[in-house]
Design an enzyme around this catalytic site. Structure first.
Site, PDB file in Angstrom:
ATOM      1  N   ASP A 133      -3.665   3.736   1.494  1.00 33.65           N
ATOM      2  CA  ASP A 133      -2.779   2.247   0.855  1.00 33.65           C
ATOM      3  C   ASP A 133      -3.766   2.241  -1.191  1.00 33.65           C
ATOM      4  O   ASP A 133      -4.889   2.253  -0.630  1.00 33.65           O
ATOM      5  CB  ASP A 133      -4.070   1.482   1.537  1.00 33.65           C
ATOM      6  CG  ASP A 133      -3.324  -0.092   1.312  1.00 33.65           C
ATOM      7  OD1 ASP A 133      -3.020  -0.115   0.118  1.00 33.65           O
ATOM      8  OD2 ASP A 133      -3.589  -1.791   1.917  1.00 33.65           O
ATOM      9  N   ASP A 134      -3.239   2.537  -1.658  1.00 28.71           N
ATOM     10  CA  ASP A 134      -3.223   2.409  -3.026  1.00 28.71           C
ATOM     11  C   ASP A 134      -4.052   3.786  -3.079  1.00 28.71           C
ATOM     12  O   ASP A 134      -4.977   3.500  -4.180  1.00 28.71           O
ATOM     13  CB  ASP A 134      -4.580   1.100  -3.074  1.00 28.71           C
ATOM     14  CG  ASP A 134      -3.474  -0.153  -3.098  1.00 28.71           C
ATOM     15  OD1 ASP A 134      -2.083   0.236  -3.223  1.00 28.71           O
ATOM     16  OD2 ASP A 134      -4.805  -0.378  -3.837  1.00 28.71           O
ATOM     17  N   CYS A 165       2.851  -2.347  -0.931  1.00 25.94           N
ATOM     18  CA  CYS A 165       2.084  -2.321   0.140  1.00 25.94           C
ATOM     19  C   CYS A 165       3.244  -2.666   1.712  1.00 25.94           C
ATOM     20  O   CYS A 165       3.874  -2.146   2.252  1.00 25.94           O
ATOM     21  CB  CYS A 165       1.012  -2.895   1.426  1.00 25.94           C
ATOM     22  SG  CYS A 165      -0.393  -2.749  -0.167  1.00 25.94           S
ATOM     23  N   HIS A 214      -7.613   0.833  -0.979  1.00 29.04           N
ATOM     24  CA  HIS A 214      -7.551  -0.329  -1.666  1.00 29.04           C
ATOM     25  C   HIS A 214      -9.273  -1.715  -1.559  1.00 29.04           C
ATOM     26  O   HIS A 214      -9.687  -0.882  -0.842  1.00 29.04           O
ATOM     27  CB  HIS A 214      -6.691  -1.165  -0.418  1.00 29.04           C
ATOM     28  CG  HIS A 214      -6.380  -2.599  -0.516  1.00 29.04           C
ATOM     29  ND1 HIS A 214      -6.782  -3.938  -0.847  1.00 29.04           N
ATOM     30  CD2 HIS A 214      -4.920  -2.989  -0.954  1.00 29.04           C
ATOM     31  CE1 HIS A 214      -6.126  -4.718  -0.968  1.00 29.04           C
ATOM     32  NE2 HIS A 214      -4.466  -4.919  -1.260  1.00 29.04           N
ATOM     33  N   ASP A 247       1.511   4.317  -0.712  1.00 26.53           N
ATOM     34  CA  ASP A 247       2.617   3.382  -0.389  1.00 26.53           C
ATOM     35  C   ASP A 247       2.805   2.903  -1.464  1.00 26.53           C
ATOM     36  O   ASP A 247       3.921   1.982  -1.424  1.00 26.53           O
ATOM     37  CB  ASP A 247       2.001   2.310   1.124  1.00 26.53           C
ATOM     38  CG  ASP A 247       0.500   1.754   0.751  1.00 26.53           C
ATOM     39  OD1 ASP A 247      -0.377   1.814  -1.148  1.00 26.53           O
ATOM     40  OD2 ASP A 247       0.277   0.286   1.425  1.00 26.53           O
ATOM     41  N   HIS A 301       0.750  -5.123   8.323  1.00 21.61           N
ATOM     42  CA  HIS A 301       0.886  -5.847   7.509  1.00 21.61           C
ATOM     43  C   HIS A 301       2.224  -5.589   6.826  1.00 21.61           C
ATOM     44  O   HIS A 301       2.884  -5.825   6.563  1.00 21.61           O
ATOM     45  CB  HIS A 301       0.207  -4.356   5.770  1.00 21.61           C
ATOM     46  CG  HIS A 301       0.554  -5.618   5.038  1.00 21.61           C
ATOM     47  ND1 HIS A 301       0.300  -5.432   3.634  1.00 21.61           N
ATOM     48  CD2 HIS A 301       0.772  -7.114   4.843  1.00 21.61           C
ATOM     49  CE1 HIS A 301       0.576  -6.143   2.799  1.00 21.61           C
ATOM     50  NE2 HIS A 301       0.456  -7.098   3.499  1.00 21.61           N
ATOM     51  N   LYS A 354       0.034   0.451  -9.188  1.00 14.48           N
ATOM     52  CA  LYS A 354       0.168  -0.110  -8.246  1.00 14.48           C
ATOM     53  C   LYS A 354       1.336  -1.650  -8.912  1.00 14.48           C
ATOM     54  O   LYS A 354       0.591  -2.365 -10.224  1.00 14.48           O
ATOM     55  CB  LYS A 354      -1.041  -0.862  -7.602  1.00 14.48           C
ATOM     56  CG  LYS A 354      -0.503  -1.478  -6.184  1.00 14.48           C
ATOM     57  CD  LYS A 354      -1.825  -2.108  -5.517  1.00 14.48           C
ATOM     58  CE  LYS A 354      -1.659  -3.218  -4.163  1.00 14.48           C
ATOM     59  NZ  LYS A 354      -2.751  -3.898  -3.621  1.00 14.48           N
TER      60      LYS A 354
END
Length: 587
Positions: A40-41, A79, A208, A278, A132, A294
């Site tokens: 994530d990120d 995401c 994240h 993501d 999510h 992002k």
């Protein structure tokens, strides 16, 4: 008669057994397991295999060397959209996903997920981490094809050390650092199902924010002055970079643990392992001279690392030069597993199996879409058309510095037509979906999905892990737009905090003409926590508290749609309560 049959069998065996001995038969190949790891990120540049000298990621690097690495792999800008594309093989704007919170992250119920395909084919399925794509059944991962789920369903979480988590739609307390904890559960799932084909999805929530990581990973970076910085170094926040790199090294360590578990169980040779991210990095740090981060529709916001290993099928050091994306995972994995897709809806992805296995095949150029609200960017094999109509030759100008649209009018026109068609087909869309109640025994309605009225406000601007606070008067209310699927009796449970001076406050829940109320007689006033473990300022992320469950009584609900309203009938002190959830539990 029995004697004749025995004699016949004996004579037949004299003829058949020598023939069998002279022939060998290949055993029927077992269906491959799948382990899909999603970070994530984590940006394309957050790996040492891509040339980042600030970081060491030996396990992911080796995974890449043992299988295929994609030069040009694309996901969405944020995401939840990427997860929707991976799960369905369809551009996210087709799937009902519109954003990352307050219900916009939900995947439409008529979409079929990759987990459902694998489950129908006899696989055991599990997901361990950040979902999510919807919390309430039937959006919950247990209702979207996953037999086992352990993690959280929101877009981000306020604390990473033994946090509150969801285990198969039940609140539990995590055990240790969240990425390590998810890995522990994934490894146990793999071990428990070693004798069955399994699909194991491990969507980590790091790097994240909040930027939290154990000391043993952070100490290396605490005073680091990175040797490689963002293309616009004045934008880089070194504290954020240090924390992100430490979190990425922790991710790499956990990937190594999963790979070792597969080795120890002798499963590696029959398991497809995928590692990807993501969206682009969550800060301005080194990312190979790409523009954006992002949230951006440029290369830096949408191009991510992606590696796939399948021993004996995908040769080591395979390099995929064709553009590919998250929409391709579903058709690719179903192809490798021999699962007949029979897609209920047209998909946008392609099976990458011919590229991964070195088959000679015609591979026509294609367009991949990045979109945000009504903004659209289009990428083909060579060019990117941005939302402003500028064209960039990415193979020659990865930094998107020179607009070549005038030199290439036909290509510009073609890609603009693709963007126009995408907007017309999929953008924009209204979202009038209520939050669903009664599809499972217990339905959580978090503050994230509610609306505050009067003086009540959220604990932080980002809704995902927030709670409602500042409830001072009887004019304040909190509402959730819900639809009750199954009529019946539901216990309304509020998760609250209440200081001693506010004890005696009477809280009412009202829905579809039914009401129930109770007075809180027990103070519960814990301190907020979380930021004290941060390595860098969390910004809009909420701190957390340990809320207490309290029953407001029972509602006898008909089927229908209405606002669930939480109100204060009596406030004897200076205020009412803080609210993290209301749960409606069918009796």
């Amino acid at each position: 008669m029995p004697r004749r049959l025995t004699l016949f069998t004996f004579l037949a065996s004299l003829l058949i057994l020598p023939w069998l001995a002279s022939h060998t038969f290949a055993a029927e190949p077992s269906r491959p397991n799948v382990v899909m790891i999603l970070t994530d990120d984590q940006g394309w540049g957050d790996l040492s295999i891509h040339g980042n000298k600030n970081i060491d990621t030996p396990n992911i690097d080796q995974l890449a060397k043992d299988g295929a690495r994609f030069d040009w792999f694309y996901v969405c800008h944020l995401c939840a959209p990427t997860r929707a594309e991976m799960l369905t093989g369809r551009f996210y704007a087709r799937t009902g996903v519109r954003g990352v919170s307050t219900g916009q992250e939900r995947l439409n119920l008529d979409e079929k997920t990759i987990a459902q395909y694998f489950k129908e084919a006899g696989y055991v399925t599990g997901a361990f981490g950040k979902w999510h794509n919807g919390m309430q059944h039937p959006y919950h991962p247990n209702a979207r094809g996953f037999d086992e789920y352990y993690g959280f369903c929101s877009g981000h979480w306020g604390h990473y050390f033994s946090p509150e988590l969801d285990h198969n739609n039940t609140l539990v307390r995590g055990d240790g650092y969240v990425t390590d904890d998810f890995t522990n559960h994934a490894m146990q799932f793999i071990e428990d199902n070693r004798d069955k084909p399994f699909f194991c999805y491990v969507p980590y929530c790091t790097p994240h924010s909040p930027m939290q990581v154990p000391d043993e990973f952070y100490d290396k970076f605490a005073e680091m002055n990175p040797s490689m910085k963002n293309r616009d170094p004045q934008k880089e926040q070194l504290g954020m970079t240090r924390a992100a790199l430490a979190m990425c090294e922790n991710v790499d360590w956990n990937v190594g643990r999963i790979l070792k578990k597969l080795d120890d169980l002798d499963l590696a040779n029959n398991t497809i392992v995928i590692d990807f991210a993501d969206n682009g990095p969550n800060s301005f740090r080194w990312n190979g001279d790409m523009k954006g981060r992002k949230g951006s529709l440029d290369e830096g916001g949408t191009r991510v690392p992606c590696f796939i290993r399948m021993p004996g099928t995908i040769k080591p050091d395979t390099q995929i030069t064709q553009i590919a994306g998250a929409v391709d995972f579903l058709p690719t994995l179903l192809d490798f597993a021999g699962i007949d897709a029979n897609y209920p809806k047209p998909i946008d992805g392609r099976s990458l199996k011919p590229l991964l296995t070195g088959q000679k095949t015609d591979w026509p150029d294609r367009e991949l879409i990045a979109s945000r609200n009504n903004q659209v960017s289009v990428r083909n094999q060579t060019y990117r058309l941005d939302n402003d109509g500028k064209l960039f030759n990415i193979l020659q100008d990865i930094g998107q510095r020179t607009d070549v649209s005038k030199q290439n009018p036909e290509i510009t026109k073609q890609l603009m037509q693709v963007a126009k068609q995408y907007r017309e087909e999929m953008l924009p869309r209204d979202d009038d979906r209520p939050f669903t109640v009664g599809y499972s025994a217990n339905t959580p309605l978090p503050a994230r999905d509610g609306v505050a009225h009067g003086e009540i406000k959220r604990s932080a601007p980002a809704p995902n892990c927030s709670y409602f606070t500042n409830w001072k008067t009887e004019e304040g209310t909190i509402t959730w737009d819900v639809e009750v699927h199954e009529p019946g009796q539901y216990e309304a449970i509020v998760y609250y905090t209440c200081p001693k001076e506010n004890v005696g406050v009477e809280i009412q829940a009202e829905l579809l003409g039914q009401k129930t109320a109770a007075s809180i007689q027990e103070a519960h006033d814990p301190e907020a926590y979380g930021p004290e473990r941060d390595r860098f300022n969390r910004g809009a992320e909420s701190p957390v508290k340990d809320f207490k469950a309290f029953s407001l009584g029972t509602l006898n609900l008909p089927k229908g749609r209405d606002n669930l309203t939480l109100s204060a009938l009596k406030i004897p002190g200076e205020g009412a309560i803080e609210v993290r959830y209301v749960w409606l539990n069918r009796k």
